[in-house]
Design a protein around this motif. Structure first.
Motif, PDB file in Angstrom:
ATOM      1  N   SER A   1       0.964  -1.150   0.198  1.00 22.91           N
ATOM      2  CA  SER A   1       0.016  -0.063   0.118  1.00 22.91           C
ATOM      3  C   SER A   1       0.852   1.284  -0.172  1.00 22.91           C
ATOM      4  N   GLY A   2       0.358   2.395  -0.246  1.00 25.01           N
ATOM      5  CA  GLY A   2       0.929   3.641  -0.441  1.00 25.01           C
ATOM      6  C   GLY A   2       0.355   4.449   0.959  1.00 25.01           C
ATOM      7  N   GLY A   3       0.577   5.962   0.634  1.00 21.11           N
ATOM      8  CA  GLY A   3       0.141   6.582   1.599  1.00 21.11           C
ATOM      9  C   GLY A   3       1.319   6.756   2.877  1.00 21.11           C
ATOM     10  N   SER A   4       1.048   7.309   3.927  1.00 25.02           N
ATOM     11  CA  SER A   4       1.791   7.555   4.980  1.00 25.02           C
ATOM     12  C   SER A   4       1.829   6.448   5.997  1.00 25.02           C
ATOM     13  N   THR A   5       0.899   5.773   6.346  1.00 21.45           N
ATOM     14  CA  THR A   5       0.836   4.533   7.245  1.00 21.45           C
ATOM     15  C   THR A   5       2.031   3.600   7.050  1.00 21.45           C
ATOM     16  N   PRO A   6       2.311   3.172   5.908  1.00 21.06           N
ATOM     17  CA  PRO A   6       3.261   1.878   5.802  1.00 21.06           C
ATOM     18  C   PRO A   6       4.840   2.663   6.163  1.00 21.06           C
TER      19      PRO A   6
ATOM     20  N   GLY B   1      -0.504  -1.997  -4.700  1.00 18.12           N
ATOM     21  CA  GLY B   1      -1.788  -2.376  -4.782  1.00 18.12           C
ATOM     22  C   GLY B   1      -2.625  -0.958  -5.664  1.00 18.12           C
ATOM     23  N   ASP B   2      -1.544   0.279  -5.631  1.00 17.07           N
ATOM     24  CA  ASP B   2      -2.236   1.370  -6.307  1.00 17.07           C
ATOM     25  C   ASP B   2      -1.101   2.470  -6.296  1.00 17.07           C
ATOM     26  N   GLU B   3      -1.375   3.277  -7.135  1.00 20.06           N
ATOM     27  CA  GLU B   3       0.101   4.272  -7.635  1.00 20.06           C
ATOM     28  C   GLU B   3      -0.586   5.588  -8.030  1.00 20.06           C
ATOM     29  N   ARG B   4      -0.237   6.459  -7.678  1.00 17.55           N
ATOM     30  CA  ARG B   4      -0.689   7.920  -8.141  1.00 17.55           C
ATOM     31  C   ARG B   4       0.284   7.960  -9.602  1.00 17.55           C
ATOM     32  N   CYS B   5      -0.649   8.616 -10.548  1.00 22.86           N
ATOM     33  CA  CYS B   5      -0.077   8.830 -12.012  1.00 22.86           C
ATOM     34  C   CYS B   5       0.828   9.975 -11.846  1.00 22.86           C
TER      35      CYS B   5
ATOM     36  N   SER C   1       4.727   9.976  -5.047  1.00 22.77           N
ATOM     37  CA  SER C   1       4.842   8.585  -5.643  1.00 22.77           C
ATOM     38  C   SER C   1       4.682   7.729  -4.963  1.00 22.77           C
ATOM     39  N   ASN C   2       3.878   6.544  -4.704  1.00 21.49           N
ATOM     40  CA  ASN C   2       4.129   5.439  -3.658  1.00 21.49           C
ATOM     41  C   ASN C   2       5.359   4.591  -3.920  1.00 21.49           C
ATOM     42  N   PHE C   3       5.861   4.414  -5.227  1.00 19.73           N
ATOM     43  CA  PHE C   3       7.125   4.049  -5.306  1.00 19.73           C
ATOM     44  C   PHE C   3       8.307   4.651  -4.746  1.00 19.73           C
TER      45      PHE C   3
ATOM     46  N   LEU D   1      -3.200  -3.185   2.829  1.00 13.03           N
ATOM     47  CA  LEU D   1      -4.004  -1.955   2.496  1.00 13.03           C
ATOM     48  C   LEU D   1      -3.981  -0.991   3.690  1.00 13.03           C
ATOM     49  N   GLY D   2      -4.067   0.185   3.269  1.00 16.12           N
ATOM     50  CA  GLY D   2      -4.605   1.424   4.142  1.00 16.12           C
ATOM     51  C   GLY D   2      -6.036   1.536   4.046  1.00 16.12           C
ATOM     52  N   MET D   3      -6.444   2.465   4.708  1.00 16.95           N
ATOM     53  CA  MET D   3      -7.747   3.042   4.498  1.00 16.95           C
ATOM     54  C   MET D   3      -7.899   4.416   4.691  1.00 16.95           C
ATOM     55  N   GLY D   4      -8.495   5.115   3.766  1.00 18.04           N
ATOM     56  CA  GLY D   4      -8.536   6.602   3.910  1.00 18.04           C
ATOM     57  C   GLY D   4      -9.880   6.662   4.952  1.00 18.04           C
TER      58      GLY D   4
ATOM     59  N   GLY E   1     -13.224   5.921   3.918  1.00 13.66           N
ATOM     60  CA  GLY E   1     -13.570   4.500   3.845  1.00 13.66           C
ATOM     61  C   GLY E   1     -12.778   3.752   2.384  1.00 13.66           C
ATOM     62  N   HIS E   2     -12.152   4.733   1.672  1.00  9.47           N
ATOM     63  CA  HIS E   2     -11.556   4.140   0.574  1.00  9.47           C
ATOM     64  C   HIS E   2     -10.360   3.324   0.788  1.00  9.47           C
ATOM     65  N   THR E   3      -9.957   2.422  -0.034  1.00 12.82           N
ATOM     66  CA  THR E   3      -8.765   1.673   0.265  1.00 12.82           C
ATOM     67  C   THR E   3      -8.048   1.325  -1.227  1.00 12.82           C
ATOM     68  N   ALA E   4      -6.659   0.959  -1.273  1.00 14.93           N
ATOM     69  CA  ALA E   4      -6.040   1.143  -2.373  1.00 14.93           C
ATOM     70  C   ALA E   4      -6.472   2.559  -3.021  1.00 14.93           C
ATOM     71  N   SER E   5      -6.848   2.539  -4.406  1.00  7.21           N
ATOM     72  CA  SER E   5      -7.387   3.935  -4.842  1.00  7.21           C
ATOM     73  C   SER E   5      -8.845   3.519  -5.272  1.00  7.21           C
TER      74      SER E   5
ATOM     75  N   PHE F   1      -5.209  11.288 -11.176  1.00  5.28           N
ATOM     76  CA  PHE F   1      -5.263   9.966 -11.595  1.00  5.28           C
ATOM     77  C   PHE F   1      -4.557   8.956 -10.793  1.00  5.28           C
ATOM     78  N   ARG F   2      -5.181   7.756 -10.790  1.00  2.72           N
ATOM     79  CA  ARG F   2      -4.604   6.802 -10.046  1.00  2.72           C
ATOM     80  C   ARG F   2      -4.943   5.384 -10.878  1.00  2.72           C
ATOM     81  N   ILE F   3      -4.015   4.520 -10.519  1.00  7.35           N
ATOM     82  CA  ILE F   3      -3.906   3.215 -11.079  1.00  7.35           C
ATOM     83  C   ILE F   3      -4.014   2.372  -9.734  1.00  7.35           C
TER      84      ILE F   3
ATOM     85  N   GLY G   1      -8.261   9.557  13.571  1.00  5.21           N
ATOM     86  CA  GLY G   1      -9.227  10.279  12.528  1.00  5.21           C
ATOM     87  C   GLY G   1      -9.836   8.972  11.504  1.00  5.21           C
ATOM     88  N   LYS G   2      -9.223   7.831  11.847  1.00  7.11           N
ATOM     89  CA  LYS G   2      -9.747   6.756  10.894  1.00  7.11           C
ATOM     90  C   LYS G   2     -11.033   6.231  11.951  1.00  7.11           C
ATOM     91  N   ALA G   3     -11.045   6.310  13.018  1.00  5.14           N
ATOM     92  CA  ALA G   3     -11.862   5.624  14.142  1.00  5.14           C
ATOM     93  C   ALA G   3     -13.019   5.480  13.741  1.00  5.14           C
TER      94      ALA G   3
HETATM   95  C1  6PG Z   1      -2.678   5.608  -1.246  1.00  3.31           C
HETATM   96  C2  6PG Z   1      -2.909   4.503  -0.746  1.00  3.31           C
HETATM   97  C3  6PG Z   1      -4.117   4.556  -0.014  1.00  3.31           C
HETATM   98  C4  6PG Z   1      -4.017   4.806   1.268  1.00  3.31           C
HETATM   99  C5  6PG Z   1      -4.864   5.470   2.193  1.00  3.31           C
HETATM  100  C6  6PG Z   1      -4.381   5.787   3.641  1.00  3.31           C
HETATM  101  O1  6PG Z   1      -1.936   5.714  -2.516  1.00  3.31           O
HETATM  102  O2  6PG Z   1      -2.728   6.828  -0.915  1.00  3.31           O
HETATM  103  O3  6PG Z   1      -2.691   3.165  -1.378  1.00  3.31           O
HETATM  104  O4  6PG Z   1      -5.017   3.642  -0.016  1.00  3.31           O
HETATM  105  O5  6PG Z   1      -3.509   3.781   2.048  1.00  3.31           O
HETATM  106  O6  6PG Z   1      -5.348   6.702   1.763  1.00  3.31           O
HETATM  107  O7  6PG Z   1      -3.585   6.782   3.553  1.00  3.31           O
HETATM  108  P1  6PG Z   1      -2.646   7.051   4.770  1.00  3.31           P
HETATM  109  O8  6PG Z   1      -1.722   5.996   5.330  1.00  3.31           O
HETATM  110  O9  6PG Z   1      -1.662   8.343   4.272  1.00  3.31           O
HETATM  111  O10 6PG Z   1      -3.529   7.610   5.899  1.00  3.31           O
END
Ligand code: 6PG
Length: 239
Positions: A38-43, A68-72, A80-82, A138-141, A144-148, A174-176, A197-199
């Protein structure tokens, strides 16, 4: 038969430590092990821990890294998640770069979604007629989104495609993204979710409350695999 587990930790560091130990166990066999990150900040906390303390404890050579997903955006873009994964984890590991399958965010999205779909289809063994990841992280926004897969594009859960093009509902970026079928075909899906914030959404998703059916994360139910929630106490406060 699928199983659901929840693990709640005092903080992000404890969560990352337990996940790293679990990853060590899961990858202990010598065989090829495929992970969609997964991307984002949690990992970030997890990736820094793995690079710092698991360099020689995990046999990285047989692990194959997907996303699982990437920003374009280009791979050197701050978004970039990469880039995040490479900087915090991959550049520190003895990983064969041929085992790192980057989503090419700099390419035209529709064409890249097709290309990556072929790469996933070719690189994974197949079960139930679909490519099967050993592990999808996976993360979760907070929506409630996950991946993109965002609430306003929840149809991507049922897409016939392996990867699809998505758009961030606020920024329009855009995302993949992997689609729901591939994610739910994984042997193991691990949600890593932290922060107060996710609770509310964690409670709605896990306990099927309020408008849970409109939350993509609530539809991640590996049909033949394990679903594991790694939560810190802040994210789990309503459970
Ligand atoms: C992304 C992630 C996305 C992320 C959630 C949580 O590309 O941003 O794949 O699904 O996991 O948005 O993001 P945070 O970990 O930054 O809260």
């Amino acid at each position: 038969m699928m199983s659901i587990q929840q693990h709640i930790f005092p903080d992000k560091q404890a969560l990352a430590r337990q996940f790293a130990e679990d990853l060590l166990q899961w990858t202990a066999s010598e065989r090829k092990y495929t992970i969609a990150l997964s991307g984002g900040s949690t990992p970030k906390v997890l990736f820094e821990l793995l690079a710092r303390e698991y360099l020689y404890r995990i046999d990285w050579q047989h692990i194959h890294f997907y996303w699982g997903d990437e920003r374009c955006v280009p791979p050197n873009d701050i978004d970039s998640n990469f880039k995040m994964t490479y900087d915090l984890l991959l550049k520190h590991l003895p990983v064969d770069k041929l085992n790192v399958y980057r989503i090419r965010g700099e390419k035209e999205p529709v064409e890249e979604a097709k290309r990556y779909s072929k790469q996933v289809n070719y690189g994974l063994h197949h079960t139930n007629g679909l490519p099967q990841f050993d592990l999808v992280i996976l993360g979760m926004g907070d929506d409630g989104h996950t991946a993109s897969i965002f609430p306003n594009q929840i149809n991507l859960l049922k897409s016939e495609k392996i990867c699809a093009v998505a758009r961030h509902p606020e920024t329009g970026q855009f995302r993949i993204t992997l689609t729901g079928g591939i994610i739910n075909n994984a042997k193991k899906v691990a949600f890593l979710v932290t922060g107060e914030g996710k609770a509310q959404k964690v409670d709605e998703v896990i306990n099927h409350k309020r408008n849970w059916m409109f939350l993509p994360a609530a539809h991640i139910i590996p049909q033949y695999g394990n679903l594991i929630w790694y939560l810190d106490e802040a994210a789990a406060i309503h459970l």
